[in-house]
Design an enzyme around this catalytic site. Sequence first.
Site, PDB file in Angstrom:
ATOM      1  N   GLN A 182       6.867  -8.552  -0.105  1.00 26.46           N
ATOM      2  CA  GLN A 182       6.652  -9.088   1.256  1.00 26.46           C
ATOM      3  C   GLN A 182       7.987  -9.608   1.817  1.00 26.46           C
ATOM      4  OE1 GLN A 182       4.180 -10.454  -1.252  1.00 26.46           O
ATOM      5  NE2 GLN A 182       3.129  -8.543  -0.907  1.00 26.46           N
TER       6      GLN A 182
ATOM      7  N   GLY B 254       8.138  -8.087   5.564  1.00 23.11           N
ATOM      8  CA  GLY B 254       7.899  -7.108   4.495  1.00 23.11           C
ATOM      9  C   GLY B 254       8.236  -5.698   4.945  1.00 23.11           C
ATOM     10  N   ASP B 255       8.233  -4.800   3.981  1.00 21.27           N
ATOM     11  CA  ASP B 255       8.518  -3.388   4.247  1.00 21.27           C
ATOM     12  C   ASP B 255       9.911  -3.155   4.823  1.00 21.27           C
ATOM     13  OD1 ASP B 255       5.894  -2.639   3.433  1.00 21.27           O
ATOM     14  OD2 ASP B 255       5.197  -3.469   5.333  1.00 21.27           O
TER      15      ASP B 255
ATOM     16  N   GLY C  18      12.357  -2.303   3.024  1.00 17.83           N
ATOM     17  CA  GLY C  18      13.043  -1.351   2.147  1.00 17.83           C
ATOM     18  C   GLY C  18      13.614  -2.040   0.907  1.00 17.83           C
ATOM     19  N   LYS C  19      12.959  -3.135   0.503  1.00 18.25           N
ATOM     20  CA  LYS C  19      13.448  -3.868  -0.680  1.00 18.25           C
ATOM     21  C   LYS C  19      13.410  -3.017  -1.936  1.00 18.25           C
ATOM     22  CE  LYS C  19      10.331  -6.938  -0.113  1.00 18.25           C
ATOM     23  NZ  LYS C  19       9.832  -6.484   1.199  1.00 18.25           N
TER      24      LYS C  19
ATOM     25  N   ASP D 184      18.875   5.078  10.874  1.00 12.86           N
ATOM     26  CA  ASP D 184      18.624   6.435  11.382  1.00 12.86           C
ATOM     27  C   ASP D 184      17.381   6.516  12.271  1.00 12.86           C
ATOM     28  OD1 ASP D 184      17.544   5.808   8.698  1.00 12.86           O
ATOM     29  OD2 ASP D 184      16.394   7.641   9.030  1.00 12.86           O
TER      30      ASP D 184
ATOM     31  N   THR E 217      -2.157   0.089   2.165  1.00 15.77           N
ATOM     32  CA  THR E 217      -3.409   0.282   2.894  1.00 15.77           C
ATOM     33  C   THR E 217      -3.349   1.421   3.915  1.00 15.77           C
ATOM     34  OG1 THR E 217      -2.730  -1.288   4.591  1.00 15.77           O
ATOM     35  CG2 THR E 217      -3.953  -2.189   2.721  1.00 15.77           C
TER      36      THR E 217
ATOM     37  N   ALA F 118       1.825  -5.560  -2.496  1.00 10.62           N
ATOM     38  CA  ALA F 118       3.134  -4.983  -2.179  1.00 10.62           C
ATOM     39  C   ALA F 118       3.081  -3.473  -2.337  1.00 10.62           C
ATOM     40  CB  ALA F 118       4.182  -5.550  -3.115  1.00 10.62           C
ATOM     41  N   GLY F 119       3.989  -2.826  -1.688  1.00 13.45           N
ATOM     42  CA  GLY F 119       4.077  -1.381  -1.847  1.00 13.45           C
ATOM     43  C   GLY F 119       5.504  -0.936  -1.630  1.00 13.45           C
ATOM     44  N   HIS F 120       6.029  -0.194  -2.580  1.00 14.08           N
ATOM     45  CA  HIS F 120       7.394   0.306  -2.457  1.00 14.08           C
ATOM     46  C   HIS F 120       7.369   1.814  -2.488  1.00 14.08           C
ATOM     47  CE1 HIS F 120       8.839  -3.577  -2.971  1.00 14.08           C
ATOM     48  NE2 HIS F 120       8.925  -3.627  -4.271  1.00 14.08           N
ATOM     49  N   THR F 121       8.137   2.420  -1.639  1.00  7.35           N
ATOM     50  CA  THR F 121       8.314   3.863  -1.712  1.00  7.35           C
ATOM     51  C   THR F 121       9.758   4.126  -2.080  1.00  7.35           C
ATOM     52  OG1 THR F 121       6.756   3.970   0.104  1.00  7.35           O
ATOM     53  CG2 THR F 121       7.882   6.008  -0.454  1.00  7.35           C
TER      54      THR F 121
ATOM     55  N   ARG G  77      -2.208   1.241   6.763  1.00  8.39           N
ATOM     56  CA  ARG G  77      -2.346   0.721   8.125  1.00  8.39           C
ATOM     57  C   ARG G  77      -1.095   0.993   8.951  1.00  8.39           C
ATOM     58  NH1 ARG G  77      -3.654  -5.494   7.121  1.00  8.39           N
ATOM     59  NH2 ARG G  77      -2.091  -5.178   5.504  1.00  8.39           N
TER      60      ARG G  77
ATOM     61  N   GLY H 152      18.595   6.599   5.628  1.00  7.74           N
ATOM     62  CA  GLY H 152      17.499   7.477   5.226  1.00  7.74           C
ATOM     63  C   GLY H 152      16.886   6.957   3.949  1.00  7.74           C
TER      64      GLY H 152
HETATM   65  P1  2SA Z   1      -2.408 -10.640   1.521  1.00  4.09           P
HETATM   66  O1  2SA Z   1      -3.175  -9.391   1.171  1.00  4.09           O
HETATM   67  O2  2SA Z   1      -3.232 -11.876   1.352  1.00  4.09           O
HETATM   68  O3  2SA Z   1      -1.092 -10.744   0.852  1.00  4.09           O
HETATM   69  O4  2SA Z   1      -2.146 -10.536   3.101  1.00  4.09           O
HETATM   70  C1  2SA Z   1      -1.625 -11.633   3.833  1.00  4.09           C
HETATM   71  C2  2SA Z   1      -0.599 -11.195   4.857  1.00  4.09           C
HETATM   72  O5  2SA Z   1       0.532 -10.627   4.192  1.00  4.09           O
HETATM   73  C3  2SA Z   1       0.761  -9.322   4.669  1.00  4.09           C
HETATM   74  N1  2SA Z   1       1.241  -8.449   3.600  1.00  4.09           N
HETATM   75  C4  2SA Z   1       2.112  -7.459   3.780  1.00  4.09           C
HETATM   76  N2  2SA Z   1       2.851  -7.102   4.844  1.00  4.09           N
HETATM   77  C5  2SA Z   1       3.636  -6.006   4.701  1.00  4.09           C
HETATM   78  N3  2SA Z   1       3.679  -5.221   3.594  1.00  4.09           N
HETATM   79  C6  2SA Z   1       2.905  -5.555   2.536  1.00  4.09           C
HETATM   80  N4  2SA Z   1       2.653  -4.708   1.550  1.00  4.09           N
HETATM   81  C7  2SA Z   1       2.088  -3.347   1.814  1.00  4.09           C
HETATM   82  C8  2SA Z   1       3.255  -2.431   2.016  1.00  4.09           C
HETATM   83  C9  2SA Z   1       1.133  -3.414   3.012  1.00  4.09           C
HETATM   84  C10 2SA Z   1       0.228  -2.254   3.270  1.00  4.09           C
HETATM   85  O6  2SA Z   1       4.253  -2.659   1.348  1.00  4.09           O
HETATM   86  O7  2SA Z   1       3.249  -1.517   2.817  1.00  4.09           O
HETATM   87  O8  2SA Z   1       0.244  -1.233   2.610  1.00  4.09           O
HETATM   88  O9  2SA Z   1      -0.566  -2.395   4.219  1.00  4.09           O
HETATM   89  C11 2SA Z   1       2.139  -6.738   2.569  1.00  4.09           C
HETATM   90  N5  2SA Z   1       1.346  -7.350   1.678  1.00  4.09           N
HETATM   91  C12 2SA Z   1       0.802  -8.412   2.323  1.00  4.09           C
HETATM   92  C13 2SA Z   1      -0.602  -8.850   5.169  1.00  4.09           C
HETATM   93  O10 2SA Z   1      -0.492  -7.778   6.077  1.00  4.09           O
HETATM   94  C14 2SA Z   1      -1.117 -10.103   5.808  1.00  4.09           C
HETATM   95  O11 2SA Z   1      -0.517 -10.264   7.071  1.00  4.09           O
HETATM   96 MG    MG Z   2       6.055  -2.327   1.377  1.00  2.70          MG
END
Ligand code: 2SA
Ligand code: MG
Length: 424
Positions: free
Chosen positions: A223, A12-13, A15-16, A332, A300, A39-42, A302, A414
């Site tokens: 993801q 995940g993350d 850059g989709k 970059d 989150t 999910a989170g997209h910027t 994190r 970028g």
């Molecule tokens: P969940 O909440 O049940 O879907 O978590 C299970 C695992 O899936 C991971 N997970 C992710 N990993 C990366 N990016 C995600 N989305 C957000 C983002 C995450 C954030 O785009 O930045 O803001 O923290 C995402 N969604 C789920 C999660 O970390 C667990 O490992």
């Molecule tokens: Mg994301």
Amino acid sequence: MSTAVVVGTQWGDEGKGKITDFLAEKAEAVARYQGGNNAGHTIVFGGVKYKLHMIPSGIFYQDKICVLGNGMVIHPEALITELDYLVGYGVDLSNLRISDRAHLIMPYHLRLDRLEETSKGSSKIGTTGKGIGPAYMDKAARVGIRVGDLLNPSRFAEKLKRNLEEKNRILERLYEVEPFGFEEIYDTYMKAAERIKPYIMDTSVVLNDAIDQGKRVLFEGAQGVMLDIDQGTYPFVTSSNPVAGGVCIGSGVGPTKINQVVGVAKAYTTRVGDGPFPTELHNEIGDQIREIGREYGTTTGRPRRVGWFDSVVVRHARRVSGITGLSLNSLDVLTGLDTVKICVAYKYKGELMENYPADLDILADCEPVYEEFPGWHEDITQVKTLHDLPLATQHYVERITQLTGIPLTIFSVGPGRDQTIQVR
Ligand code: 2SA
Ligand code: MG
């Protein structure tokens, strides 16, 4: 392109959202098919940074149909917060379509998500705490409440009552916490129903009609493949299918109608949450990449774990999603490193392993085998073609395409729309 899927090839993350936004320009509809507000997209354009969790980034184009597919799990209040956010930017929502078959995330799902995590102790998954797992559990257990139920108050009430009986029993007996009351949930969800009612429909019909009319449809995965419940690092995964095959199940479009699959990767690897990560860096190079790449979760906040590019992971992604083109992002971020590394295979008990193992115990004993390359120090953020990149960067990119076996179609230097470059 008539239909294309954008999938994450790592954790995940990758850059989709940015790539979907870029490709959406040529599409007439954009659809999500799994996940929810985990999910989170910027997306950055016009000097503004936008953050979305559920609604496809295509919503910023006034003329594109944006679909939340049946494979999603939807928290109505979070959705409304996102609608308000978009309205605040003057975005027109009339093209939004929400599947009546998508499942609802309920307050008890959020509570159970957190309680289940706490009770797992050190073997926790590291979920986003958004109730995703418990909502999909109810879907599979055939007790879930669907978006379409919001349109039928008495049926909604009946399903809610039945669920509360069961959930409250678990909450009280197993976790010894306060039960949920019926009224508050009912009122909140019925109020939310009023707001989202105009967008609820059979989105499989919407999407298939669009495809049959020759319109271009883009499917946006959330993801990544390594978080896929079937193909990822189970049990350290999410509860849905981010792989390209998830499109068929989660949007009601058959496999014969999917033409292209764009795999999105970062030029390095990140992961949030717990679970194995063979190329993770526990040193200052990792810290540097995290800071330069602003590697913090959109949902989150994190800090993301950071590591070298892992071609074993991306080859796995190519195979299980049938990827036809690679979008390599955030090149970059690696600028300024003296050397860069790519994991080409794993070594397990003295043998080379080219494919990602299902068994996490085997994985724990795998050692990444690296190839090392000279880094680059030139600012590449204004580069407009592949050949403008420093030779060292070109070599790095070329080696990635060789090792993954995926032709490069896009790269990015970028976060901006104008820093995303189409190669072919
Ligand atoms: P969940 O909440 O049940 O879907 O978590 C299970 C695992 O899936 C991971 N997970 C992710 N990993 C990366 N990016 C995600 N989305 C957000 C983002 C995450 C954030 O785009 O930045 O803001 O923290 C995402 N969604 C789920 C999660 O970390 C667990 O490992
Ligand atoms: Mg994301």
